[in-house]
Design a protein around this motif. Structure first.
Motif, mmCIF file in Angstrom:
data_model
loop_
_atom_site.group_PDB
_atom_site.id
_atom_site.type_symbol
_atom_site.label_atom_id
_atom_site.label_comp_id
_atom_site.label_asym_id
_atom_site.label_seq_id
_atom_site.Cartn_x
_atom_site.Cartn_y
_atom_site.Cartn_z
ATOM 1 N N PHE A 197 29.984 58.590 24.486
ATOM 2 C CA PHE A 197 30.516 59.987 23.740
ATOM 3 C C PHE A 197 32.096 59.948 23.739
ATOM 4 O O PHE A 197 32.870 61.027 24.015
ATOM 5 C CB PHE A 197 29.853 60.967 24.598
ATOM 6 N N THR A 198 32.690 58.869 23.523
ATOM 7 C CA THR A 198 33.960 58.830 23.268
ATOM 8 C C THR A 198 34.464 59.353 21.949
ATOM 9 O O THR A 198 33.887 58.684 20.842
ATOM 10 C CB THR A 198 34.770 57.345 23.451
ATOM 11 N N LEU A 199 35.495 60.173 21.871
ATOM 12 C CA LEU A 199 35.856 60.800 20.378
ATOM 13 C C LEU A 199 36.943 60.130 19.964
ATOM 14 O O LEU A 199 38.202 60.077 20.666
ATOM 15 C CB LEU A 199 36.030 62.424 20.595
ATOM 16 N N PHE A 200 37.047 59.372 18.859
ATOM 17 C CA PHE A 200 38.335 58.738 18.197
ATOM 18 C C PHE A 200 38.583 59.579 17.036
ATOM 19 O O PHE A 200 37.769 59.967 16.103
ATOM 20 C CB PHE A 200 37.920 57.413 17.850
ATOM 21 N N VAL A 201 39.903 60.225 16.953
ATOM 22 C CA VAL A 201 40.464 60.847 16.111
ATOM 23 C C VAL A 201 41.872 60.693 15.552
ATOM 24 O O VAL A 201 42.615 60.602 16.370
ATOM 25 C CB VAL A 201 40.398 62.414 16.273
ATOM 26 N N ASN A 202 42.119 60.428 14.270
ATOM 27 C CA ASN A 202 43.570 60.206 13.676
ATOM 28 C C ASN A 202 44.250 59.299 14.391
ATOM 29 O O ASN A 202 45.627 59.475 14.467
ATOM 30 C CB ASN A 202 44.268 61.825 13.815
ATOM 31 N N ASN A 203 43.847 58.212 15.106
ATOM 32 C CA ASN A 203 44.557 57.070 15.742
ATOM 33 C C ASN A 203 45.197 56.267 14.403
ATOM 34 O O ASN A 203 44.420 55.972 13.488
ATOM 35 C CB ASN A 203 43.972 56.491 16.735
ATOM 36 N N PHE A 204 46.325 55.532 14.481
ATOM 37 C CA PHE A 204 46.838 54.730 13.746
ATOM 38 C C PHE A 204 46.889 53.386 14.644
ATOM 39 O O PHE A 204 47.705 53.410 15.692
ATOM 40 C CB PHE A 204 48.130 54.992 13.066
ATOM 41 N N ILE A 205 46.206 52.236 14.121
ATOM 42 C CA ILE A 205 46.443 51.138 14.923
ATOM 43 C C ILE A 205 46.846 49.885 13.880
ATOM 44 O O ILE A 205 46.547 49.746 12.582
ATOM 45 C CB ILE A 205 45.059 50.834 14.958
ATOM 46 N N ASN A 206 48.062 49.046 14.350
ATOM 47 C CA ASN A 206 48.473 48.155 13.792
ATOM 48 C C ASN A 206 48.233 46.757 14.409
ATOM 49 O O ASN A 206 48.537 46.654 15.561
ATOM 50 C CB ASN A 206 49.897 48.249 13.570
ATOM 51 N N ALA A 207 47.151 45.820 14.112
ATOM 52 C CA ALA A 207 46.713 44.711 14.836
ATOM 53 C C ALA A 207 47.316 43.580 14.169
ATOM 54 O O ALA A 207 47.083 43.278 12.763
ATOM 55 C CB ALA A 207 45.172 44.708 14.965
ATOM 56 N N THR A 208 48.284 42.857 14.758
ATOM 57 C CA THR A 208 48.468 41.329 14.132
ATOM 58 C C THR A 208 47.915 40.270 14.927
ATOM 59 O O THR A 208 48.296 40.358 16.206
ATOM 60 C CB THR A 208 49.961 41.327 14.140
ATOM 61 N N ASN A 209 47.037 39.506 14.240
ATOM 62 C CA ASN A 209 46.375 38.348 15.175
ATOM 63 C C ASN A 209 45.557 38.994 16.056
ATOM 64 O O ASN A 209 45.081 38.260 17.087
ATOM 65 C CB ASN A 209 47.274 37.403 15.513
ATOM 66 N N ALA A 210 44.815 40.112 15.932
ATOM 67 C CA ALA A 210 44.138 40.930 17.040
ATOM 68 C C ALA A 210 43.146 41.709 16.198
ATOM 69 O O ALA A 210 42.951 41.860 14.915
ATOM 70 C CB ALA A 210 45.010 41.858 17.600
ATOM 71 N N THR A 211 42.045 42.168 16.776
ATOM 72 C CA THR A 211 41.108 43.258 16.423
ATOM 73 C C THR A 211 41.593 44.691 16.567
ATOM 74 O O THR A 211 41.945 45.022 17.720
ATOM 75 C CB THR A 211 39.804 43.116 17.190
ATOM 76 N N ALA A 212 41.503 45.485 15.349
ATOM 77 C CA ALA A 212 41.849 46.919 15.636
ATOM 78 C C ALA A 212 41.007 47.638 16.487
ATOM 79 O O ALA A 212 41.326 48.246 17.445
ATOM 80 C CB ALA A 212 41.974 47.574 14.264
ATOM 81 N N ILE A 213 39.687 47.740 16.319
ATOM 82 C CA ILE A 213 38.754 48.373 17.153
ATOM 83 C C ILE A 213 37.635 47.596 17.575
ATOM 84 O O ILE A 213 37.096 47.009 16.535
ATOM 85 C CB ILE A 213 38.358 49.796 16.523
ATOM 86 N N GLU A 214 37.111 47.484 18.996
ATOM 87 C CA GLU A 214 35.980 46.639 19.243
ATOM 88 C C GLU A 214 35.125 47.636 20.016
ATOM 89 O O GLU A 214 35.451 47.996 20.866
ATOM 90 C CB GLU A 214 36.370 45.421 19.889
ATOM 91 N N PHE A 215 33.958 47.593 19.648
ATOM 92 C CA PHE A 215 32.988 48.573 20.511
ATOM 93 C C PHE A 215 31.968 47.320 20.980
ATOM 94 O O PHE A 215 31.493 46.356 20.358
ATOM 95 C CB PHE A 215 32.071 49.416 19.698
#
Length: 186
Positions: A165-183
């Protein structure tokens, strides 16, 4: 030296830790450490840790604290900008600037419930590093954060086992040679 602490607050409430300049050079050290302490204000501090496993701000069993507008830099592998553990609930982590430089480093780590992360600027660089790392916790809010992460095996936001039950709202993610979001929730 190893295990150094800039400011330590233990079983103490309603303190204001503001506008301090803290430089810690030993490994396994803490800029500001709260243990079993609640309703404290940590605001406007400049914290730098230089060595392995340095913690900018560390909360253990500490509730309802406000951590706002701090500038935190960790230099060295395994560094953590802000780290919460052991039932540190209902803390507000807002408008902090966090830079981690080193492998296996974390901008903000949450292993506790009902915390609010909002408006933080997080930059991580190094192999297997994380902007925000969430594990074994419920009902956290991650809102309007700017996260930049670079390095093989790194992640902008990681939601690990036991996190619900984690709420993600309006985040800006810049990933270089990486993963933006992982569940990785079972």
């Amino acid at each position: 030296g190893v295990g150094s602490q800039g400011i330590q607050v233990v079983t103490s409430n309603l303190n204001n830790l503001t506008s301090n300049i803290i430089n810690i050079k030993g490994g396994d050290s803490y800029g500001i450490r709260l243990a079993s302490s609640s309703t404290n204000m940590i605001w406007g501090n400049n914290i730098t840790t230089s060595n392995t496993s340095g913690f900018g701000i560390y909360l253990s069993s500490s509730d309802s604290n406000t951590i706002d507008s701090n500038n935190i830099t960790t230099l060295g592998d395994g560094g953590n900008g802000i780290y919460t553990i052991s039932s540190s609930i209902q803390n507000n982590l807002t408008s902090n600037i966090i830079n981690t430089n080193g492998s296996d480093s974390i901008g903000i780590s949450l292993s506790s419930n009902l915390n609010n992360l909002m408006g933080n600027d997080i930059i991580t660089s190094g192999f297997n590093s994380y902007g925000v790392y969430v594990a074994t916790s419920i009902l956290n809010t991650i809102n309007s954060n700017n996260i930049t992460t670079s390095g093989i095996g790194s992640r902008g936001i990681y939601l690990g086992p036991g996190s619900w039950f984690t709420l993600f709202v309006n985040n800006f993610i810049n990933a270089t040679n990486a993963t933006a979001i992982e569940f990785s929730v079972p």
